[in-house]
Design an enzyme around this catalytic site. Structure first.
Site: not given
Lengths: 377, 294
Positions: A98, A188
């Site tokens: 991530y 993101e």
């Protein structure tokens, strides 16, 4: 992302399931992934992402996904209708990471923060709340911007193989440039995968842009997808009225966001349910008030209206004229409570009293909410 | 003494000849504020109601002794206006402009460190000290001189609370709207510290709202450093969780930012939390009475 040198898989988007097979065979990849294109995360769990091993399978999967009402934890219980799918080459995943950038508002920071975790993929929020130590964060001071050592700090922190350290650093640096140059408020990539061949690939990404900076990014402004927004909210945006639709039946029109939220709190406290958040803004003109009325009454759940204006810059007499004009133009039949407090409120009351518009007056904050709540019980 | 504004405050209005700037400059003058200069690039040499207008903030400082500024210019120029005021040595800068890009404020805030300039805002109603003056656009008639300090992230809700207090016969030392943007110059904790050390202030009313961590930070300061009572209200208790995208917001806030969390943290810190917004004034009055300060 491609423009900024961030590796993304090959693929294309279509609205027609019949195209999916051709796209899949053109990709020349043994397996493809069909992904629902909606503005929300959690699509895989909701059945919005499917794997296919042949063009026929790809077409079948696209047929199933296009038109479905996809429900995820970010769409709300009503879900979102899928109108487009992305078909891209499937990847052999060795590891899911991530990475994200967001502005950290906390006083000790007040700057963009780059975050990364080796526990990427699904359920990253759970990782954040249960094992926050698994998320590495570094702040980027806008003066020095993102520094190579910070990239190393993240890459070593993730325990990556040596050859990948420099590459991840470069991806993060590019992502930071994108964040700054495009005035993003959130970027993101989840997951950023490491493939079997030891390459990075961004498999899914989300970017939020700062509305206040869109004036200098016409290309990004052009990407707006009205399909992804509530139609009433789109109209409101054009009228420069800040409106969010909710599920209750007391429609409210307030000036100022804080007072608007407070009015919603009060309606609930008095036993009603607010139908919306509506801030007419600091310089509410009669025209804008009429537009606001039209927006809030086009929600058919609205059974009563509460107007709560504290006139500072806004003059209450002008608001009163706006209400009367709007009510007669629209032939408004809904019961209404009006509270006008502040600048020129005396004149406003006089104007309202002399008009033919039917309404109840309230002086106090709670009194206004109580009267409106009673109208719907 | 009140905070930030006093009899020696001499204000320059940046963007004075614009629609908002001119209207609110006149209102401020009616309120007793010493507006000594206006500043609009290209309009230098003109006069506004007998007040000189300059091309540069530094001229207002050198020729008229300006030491505070109110900014009413368009959003695209606001960051520049703040930097110009700071470079000219202005100590108190209130920026009312709404819609300043967040990344510009990130830079401006870092740039102001060490300059000795204090910024209030942006996107705020400004600061008012009854009996002395105001910078910004809080309505004149709601205020009354007294011993309650007010600090708020909201605009109209602040007027509402000030008006509640005034209607109950309770005056204010200074009212500050810090603004609702993610990055603001003066924070809750800055304002609380100023009120704590101000001899005129006996009690502080703090109006917060959902989102961000400003109220949690205020709670920490209340627990550690405040001897004066703080009455608080958090707006947005019934607001549904935002339709947010992605996870970064939730990760960075670590579960903070909800109304329940803020209320609990403030209560634990010893603040008085009023849940009914119509009763904030009453809560302040009651607290003053209990302390024998009314």
């Amino acid at each position: 992302m491609r423009e900024y040198g961030i590796p993304v898989p090959k693929g294309s988007v279509t609205k027609r399931a019949s195209q999916a097979g051709k796209i899949a065979s053109d990709l020349g990849s043994e397996k493809v992934v069909i992904k629902a294109q909606i503005h929300a995360g959690g699509r895989g769990k909701g059945g919005g992402i499917k794997l296919a091993s042949s063009p026929e399978e790809a077409e079948k999967a696209a047929q199933e996904i296009i038109g479905m009402q996809l429900v995820t934890h970010q769409t709300g219980p009503e879900g979102k209708k899928v109108k487009k799918v992305l078909i891209e080459e499937a990847q052999e995943i060795r590891q899911e990471l991530y990475v994200g950038i967001v502005i950290d508002r906390s006083q000790s920071s007040e700057q963009p923060v780059i975050m990364a975790s080796a526990a990427g993929g699904m359920d990253i929020e759970e990782v954040a709340s249960k094992t926050p130590e698994k998320i590495i964060k570094v702040g980027a001071n806008p003066v020095t911007s993102f520094s190579i050592f910070q990239g190393r700090k993240i890459a070593f922190g993730l325990g990556l193989d040596k050859p990948l350290i420099g590459e991840l650093s470069a991806i993060l640096n590019n992502l930071y440039r994108l964040f700054i140059e495009k005035d993003a408020s959130l970027v993101e990539i989840n997951p950023l995968i490491i493939t079997e061949n030891n390459r990075f690939l961004a498999l899914d990404a989300k970017i939020n842009f700062d509305d206040d900076a869109l004036y200098r990014h016409p290309r990004i402004k052009g990407l707006r997808d009205p399909d992804e927004e509530d139609p009433l909210e789109v109209i409101a945006k054009e009228a420069e009225v800040n409106y969010i639709k909710l599920d209750g039946n007391v429609g409210c029109m307030v000036n100022g966001a804080g007072l608007a939220m407070t009015t919603m709190d009060l309606i609930k406290m008095a036993g009603g349910e607010p139908a919306n958040f509506l801030d007419v803004g600091g310089t509410a003109s009669p025209e804008r008030i009429e537009k606001a009325f039209r927006i809030l009454t086009s929600d058919k759940n609205v059974k009563a209206i509460l107007v709560n204006i504290f006139g500072g810059i806004v003059r209450c007499d002008r608001v009163a004229l706006g209400i009367i004009e709007a009510a007669s133009n629209m032939d408004l039949k809904l019961p209404m409570v009006v509270r006008l407090q502040g600048t020129n409120s005396e004149e406003a009351r006089k104007i309202m009293a002399e008009s033919t518009v039917r309404f109840e007056v309230a002086e106090g904050l709670y009194e206004a909410a109580e009267k409106a709540a009673k109208m719907v019980i | 003494m009140s905070i930030l504004l006093d009899k020696n405050t001499r204000v320059v209005i940046q963007g004075m000849t614009g629609k908002e700037g001119s209207f609110h400059a006149r209102e401020a003058i009616k309120f007793g504020t010493k507006i000594v200069a206006g500043m609009t690039p290209g309009k230098g040499g003109q006069e506004f109601d007998g007040i000189p207008v300059f091309n540069r903030v530094i001229d207002a400082v050198e020729k008229e002794g300006a030491n505070a500024s109110g900014i009413f210019c368009p959003a695209a120029f606001a960051a520049d206006a703040i930097l110009e005021a700071a470079e000219a040595g202005i100590k108190l800068i209130a920026c009312m402009t709404e819609g300043v890009p967040v990344l510009e404020m990130v830079k401006v805030k870092k740039a102001l460190r060490g300059t000795g300039s204090r910024l209030i805002g942006p996107n705020c109603p400004g600061i008012t000290t009854p009996g002395v003056g105001k910078i910004g656009f809080m309505p004149n008639f709601i205020h009354k001189e007294g011993n309650v300090g007010i600090v708020s992230r909201s605009g109209t809700l602040t007027y509402e609370v000030i008006y509640q207090l005034t209607s109950l016969g309770i005056g204010q030392s200074t009212s500050i709207g810090i603004g609702g943007d993610p990055i603001v110059g003066t924070t809750f904790t800055d304002a609380l510290e100023l009120f704590e050390s101000d001899s005129q202030t006996d009690l502080v009313v703090l109006i917060g709202e959902i989102g961000g961590t400003a109220e949690e930070e205020a709670a920490q300061l209340i627990k550690k450093n405040m001897t004066k009572k703080v009455v608080t209200f958090i707006a947005g208790q019934t607001a549904p969780p935002g339709k947010r995208m992605g996870h970064a917001g939730a990760i960075i806030s670590g579960g903070k930012g909800t109304a329940e969390e803020k209320v609990k943290t403030l209560k634990d810190a010893g603040a008085i939390v009023e849940s009914n917004p119509a009763n904030i004034g009453m809560a302040a009055k009651r607290t003053l009475e209990e302390q024998g300060l009314l």
